[in-house]
Write an enzyme that holds these catalytic residues in place. Structure first.
Site, PDB file in Angstrom:
ATOM      1  N   GLN A 172       0.840  -1.191   0.000  1.00 17.29           N
ATOM      2  CA  GLN A 172       0.000   0.000   0.000  1.00 17.29           C
ATOM      3  C   GLN A 172       0.880   1.247   0.000  1.00 17.29           C
ATOM      4  O   GLN A 172       1.884   1.291   0.715  1.00 17.29           O
ATOM      5  CB  GLN A 172      -0.903  -0.004   1.235  1.00 17.29           C
ATOM      6  N   PRO A 300       7.529  -0.539   8.400  1.00 16.57           N
ATOM      7  CA  PRO A 300       7.307   0.916   8.519  1.00 16.57           C
ATOM      8  C   PRO A 300       5.991   1.329   9.151  1.00 16.57           C
ATOM      9  O   PRO A 300       5.816   2.518   9.454  1.00 16.57           O
ATOM     10  CB  PRO A 300       7.379   1.387   7.064  1.00 16.57           C
ATOM     11  N   GLY A 303       0.608  -1.740  11.500  1.00 17.77           N
ATOM     12  CA  GLY A 303       0.088  -2.988  10.967  1.00 17.77           C
ATOM     13  C   GLY A 303      -0.362  -2.789   9.540  1.00 17.77           C
ATOM     14  O   GLY A 303      -0.588  -1.666   9.087  1.00 17.77           O
ATOM     15  N   GLU A 305      -3.170  -4.706   6.868  1.00 16.89           N
ATOM     16  CA  GLU A 305      -4.311  -5.620   6.921  1.00 16.89           C
ATOM     17  C   GLU A 305      -4.340  -6.639   5.792  1.00 16.89           C
ATOM     18  O   GLU A 305      -5.416  -6.984   5.274  1.00 16.89           O
ATOM     19  CB  GLU A 305      -5.596  -4.804   6.901  1.00 16.89           C
ATOM     20  N   HIS A 329      -7.898  -2.991  15.027  1.00 17.02           N
ATOM     21  CA  HIS A 329      -7.949  -2.171  13.808  1.00 17.02           C
ATOM     22  C   HIS A 329      -7.694  -3.021  12.563  1.00 17.02           C
ATOM     23  O   HIS A 329      -8.471  -2.970  11.599  1.00 17.02           O
ATOM     24  CB  HIS A 329      -6.907  -1.051  13.899  1.00 17.02           C
ATOM     25  N   GLU A 330      -6.609  -3.781  12.581  1.00 15.68           N
ATOM     26  CA  GLU A 330      -6.284  -4.575  11.390  1.00 15.68           C
ATOM     27  C   GLU A 330      -7.329  -5.653  11.133  1.00 15.68           C
ATOM     28  O   GLU A 330      -7.647  -5.949   9.978  1.00 15.68           O
ATOM     29  CB  GLU A 330      -4.893  -5.197  11.545  1.00 15.68           C
ATOM     30  N   HIS A 333     -10.348  -4.256   9.363  1.00 14.08           N
ATOM     31  CA  HIS A 333     -10.126  -4.068   7.925  1.00 14.08           C
ATOM     32  C   HIS A 333     -10.634  -5.260   7.111  1.00 14.08           C
ATOM     33  O   HIS A 333     -10.841  -5.132   5.894  1.00 14.08           O
ATOM     34  CB  HIS A 333      -8.644  -3.869   7.640  1.00 14.08           C
ATOM     35  N   TYR A 414      -8.303   8.847   9.326  1.00 16.78           N
ATOM     36  CA  TYR A 414      -8.655   7.852  10.339  1.00 16.78           C
ATOM     37  C   TYR A 414      -9.657   8.429  11.348  1.00 16.78           C
ATOM     38  O   TYR A 414     -10.763   7.926  11.521  1.00 16.78           O
ATOM     39  CB  TYR A 414      -7.419   7.394  11.107  1.00 16.78           C
ATOM     40  N   ARG A 587       9.410   2.077  12.435  1.00 17.84           N
ATOM     41  CA  ARG A 587       8.023   2.501  12.248  1.00 17.84           C
ATOM     42  C   ARG A 587       7.975   4.003  11.977  1.00 17.84           C
ATOM     43  O   ARG A 587       8.373   4.817  12.806  1.00 17.84           O
ATOM     44  CB  ARG A 587       7.213   2.142  13.487  1.00 17.84           C
ATOM     45  N   LYS A 589       5.775   6.271  11.983  1.00 16.05           N
ATOM     46  CA  LYS A 589       5.035   7.065  12.952  1.00 16.05           C
ATOM     47  C   LYS A 589       5.926   7.553  14.084  1.00 16.05           C
ATOM     48  O   LYS A 589       5.723   8.652  14.616  1.00 16.05           O
ATOM     49  CB  LYS A 589       3.892   6.214  13.525  1.00 16.05           C
TER      50      LYS A 589
END
Length: 635
Positions: A172, A300, A303, A305, A329-330, A333, A414, A587, A589
């Site tokens: 993605q 990176p 998670g 999905e 969350h995942e 999805h 989100y 990651r 974030k």
């Protein structure tokens, strides 16, 4: 997501690797693949792809590939099933850096092809002359891919075990075109099958169900996986390494390196209950198994999905399941994002916003209303902070982003999307809202969707006419910037205790007692850290760290907030820890903001940032590199 082989005989010593349990496999008998529709409305036009699906579109991808760890490349063949309009003569695919050796039809006849000029991140069009013929065509592409942005090849030293190399993909949003020749658009859903070979003793896993037994090829093994339901092509994913499997329930389990298996399984123990809770809310889980793989820390994202096999960062492992909202969350999805997918990336809130709402409902079912309310409140705060930073009238703060407009960030895609869903649920009642959302998933299962489609569906199946639609501000929520006045604000009581403690600290420097701190939820500790005055002296920071053991936190969300505050205040004792953190965690974030905090500190921070990045950059995924390059290498 929670925020885009030429064979070689590698001489590796053997070790035991677990295989996927047979009850998770699928029948080897082939069935006719499902074909998903391609939307033709103007708002469904995906400008991130060169494909022309109305002329000729890919319906199925069959891969036969070999992983080359020495050359960091993948190569073999991709056989595409193509549905073409009468008289269609060209098939256009997406290509970014692929080395195409040949293209043939189903009978082995060579097909002329050209690769057009490259256009930055979009790559180049791969145009194949398929000739006039029947509607169903077969196109076979022999190719290889090296230096693919989607693939990260790790040395043994970058893994927990330290003995064997590792590979994982991240497709993605439009990175899979760097290793798979297909039409790389979320609106052109495809079924797929893949046979992938790797040197022993490495195990290959993919985002589909396993087909048959693993093939022994001497010094290599072949693994075959299949996805018999049409998915967006960015959801085709692969990982390979010295990994083992542990079941968590009848249809759930976790893959990871053997050294990490106990900790990962313990943190993920609630997964089977989460799947049951999700089904209770919005209908059956339709993908067979829900397994996860905990990857090395250079992954990176939090998670990804990928169907049947969620990819996870190890940074969610806190030892107390306080960060397992990521798993919710995942998992969510599997309905919003994988089952019903945004047709274009400008409607990404259909994936992420709806999922973030669904995630919170799962958290409420498993961990209780208090934790769910607190996590929703943190999300709301992030929306307000984003609007304060960019302006409430900034075009990027609308949920639907017209082509050419960039979103203001994850707090919009989100959190604003989740706030919209939460506001609707409160206004119409949970029973009515849940019935509507479940029918949305059912009606559009395995299909793409747009903002206009969900808006029209709300008018038809959720609200009672235009009067109620206007009262609920449906159109404003989706298509206008800012935050509508009817937003459901979080309950102030959710953080009453921690907010009082934060005020006491801001007013008088009163630090919470360590026993109080330890008794708070992770959301409460994060709230406190986010509420601290942003300018702190070295003595004040040292006192906080001494009293609350912030630098020793095993919770990476909390540790990140502490490091961000410390670096922004030039706190020298935090530099060594930040160095260790940035050398270990990839990651985005966490990584990008910490480098930004250093770069903003001029002569003190910039040399530190450049020194650390010079040694860590090569270990980051291309997604993280691209993000941090803009911060550290901008000059």
């Amino acid at each position: 997501m929670r925020f885009a082989f030429s064979a070689v005989a590698l001489l590796l010593t053997t070790t035991a690797c677990t295989t996927v349990p047979m009850e998770g496999n699928i029948d080897t008998a082939r069935t006719t693949p499902l074909v998903a529709p391609v939307l033709t409305s103007p708002d469904a036009l995906d400008t991130s792809t060169y494909a022309r699906p109305q002329v000729a579109r890919v319906t199925h991808v069959d891969l036969d590939l070999a992983l080359d760890f020495a050359g960091k490349s993948v190569g073999g063949t991709a056989t595409l099933s193509v549905l073409a309009a009468p008289g269609a003569r060209e098939l256009v695919l997406d290509d970014k850096g692929l080395k195409v050796a040949s293209v043939t039809d189903g009978q082995g006849k060579a097909l002329p092809f050209t690769v057009g000029a490259s256009d930055g991140e979009k790559g180049a069009p791969l145009t194949i002359q398929i000739g006039a013929g029947g509607e169903s065509r077969t196109v076979r592409i022999a190719y290889s891919a090296s230096d693919a942005d989607a693939l990260q090849w790790l040395s043994p030293e970058q893994t927990a075990g330290g003995k064997y190399p590792y590979l994982f993909s991240q497709g993605q949003a439009i990175l899979n075109r760097t290793w798979i020749p297909t039409q790389d658009s979320p609106g052109i859903r495809q079924t797929w099958r893949a046979r992938v070979t790797a040197p022993k003793p490495l195990t290959v896993v993919m985002s589909g169900l396993k087909v048959g037994e693993t093939e022994d090829l001497g010094d290599r093994r072949a693994f075959t996986y299949e996805m018999d339901k049409p998915v967006a092509p960015y959801l085709i994913a692969v990982a390979a390494g010295d990994i083992a499997f542990r079941p968590l329930g009848p249809r759930t389990g976790v893959w990871t390196e053997p050294k990490m298996l106990d900790a990962a399984a313990s943190e993920l123990a609630d997964t089977e209950a989460m799947v049951s809770a999700a089904e209770k809310l919005y209908g059956p889980y339709r993908w067979g198994r829900y397994d996860m793989i905990v990857l090395p820390p250079s992954f990176p994202y939090g998670g990804m999905e990928n169907p049947t096999l969620t990819f996870l960062t190890p940074t969610f492992i806190a030892g107390d399941r306080s960060l397992t909202g990521l798993i919710a969350h995942e998992l969510a999805h599997s309905w919003s994002g994988n089952l019903v997918t945004n047709a274009v990336w400008g409607d990404g809130w259909l994936n992420e916003g709806v999922t973030s709402y669904f995630e919170n409902r799962i958290v409420e079912e498993i961990y209780g209303k208090k934790r769910a309310q607190q996590e929703a409140s943190l999300d709301y705060t992030a929306i307000i902070e984003t609007l304060d930073r960019v302006g409430s009238d900034a075009p990027g703060t609308a949920l639907h982003q017209p082509d050419g407009t960039d979103s203001a960030g994850s707090a919009i895609v989100y959190n604003k999307g989740a706030a919209f869903m939460r506001t609707l649920e409160h206004a119409v009642g949970r029973e009515r809202f849940d019935a509507w959302l479940r029918q949305w998933f059912d009606k559009h299962a395995f299909q793409p969707a747009t903002s206009q489609m969900i808006y029209d569906d709300m008018l038809a199946h959720l609200v009672n006419g235009k009067v109620e639609a206007n009262k609920l501000k449906l159109h404003e929520w989706i298509f206008d910037p800012g935050l509508p006045a009817n937003v459901l604000r979080p309950d102030p009581a959710a953080f009453a205790t921690v907010d009082a403690a934060a005020k006491a600290y801001a007013d008088a420097g009163t630090i919470p007692a360590k026993a109080t701190w330890d008794g708070w939820t992770s959301a409460e500790r994060q709230r406190f850290l986010q509420s601290l005055p942003q300018q702190r002296s070295a003595d004040q920071l040292a006192a906080l760290d001494s009293a609350l053991s912030l630098s020793a936190s095993g919770n990476n969300e909390e540790l990140f907030l502490w490091l961000n505050l410390a670096l922004a205040n030039r706190f020298d004792p935090a530099v060594e820890q930040a160095d260790r953190f940035l050398s270990h965690v990839g990651r985005t974030k966490f990584v990008r903001p910490l480098f930004a905090a250093l770069m903003e500190q001029g002569d003190w921070g910039q040399p530190i940032a450049k020194r650390i990045y010079a040694k860590t950059r090569a270990g980051y995924h291309s997604v993280t590199q691209a993000s941090v390059d803009k911060v550290v290498l901008k000059d």
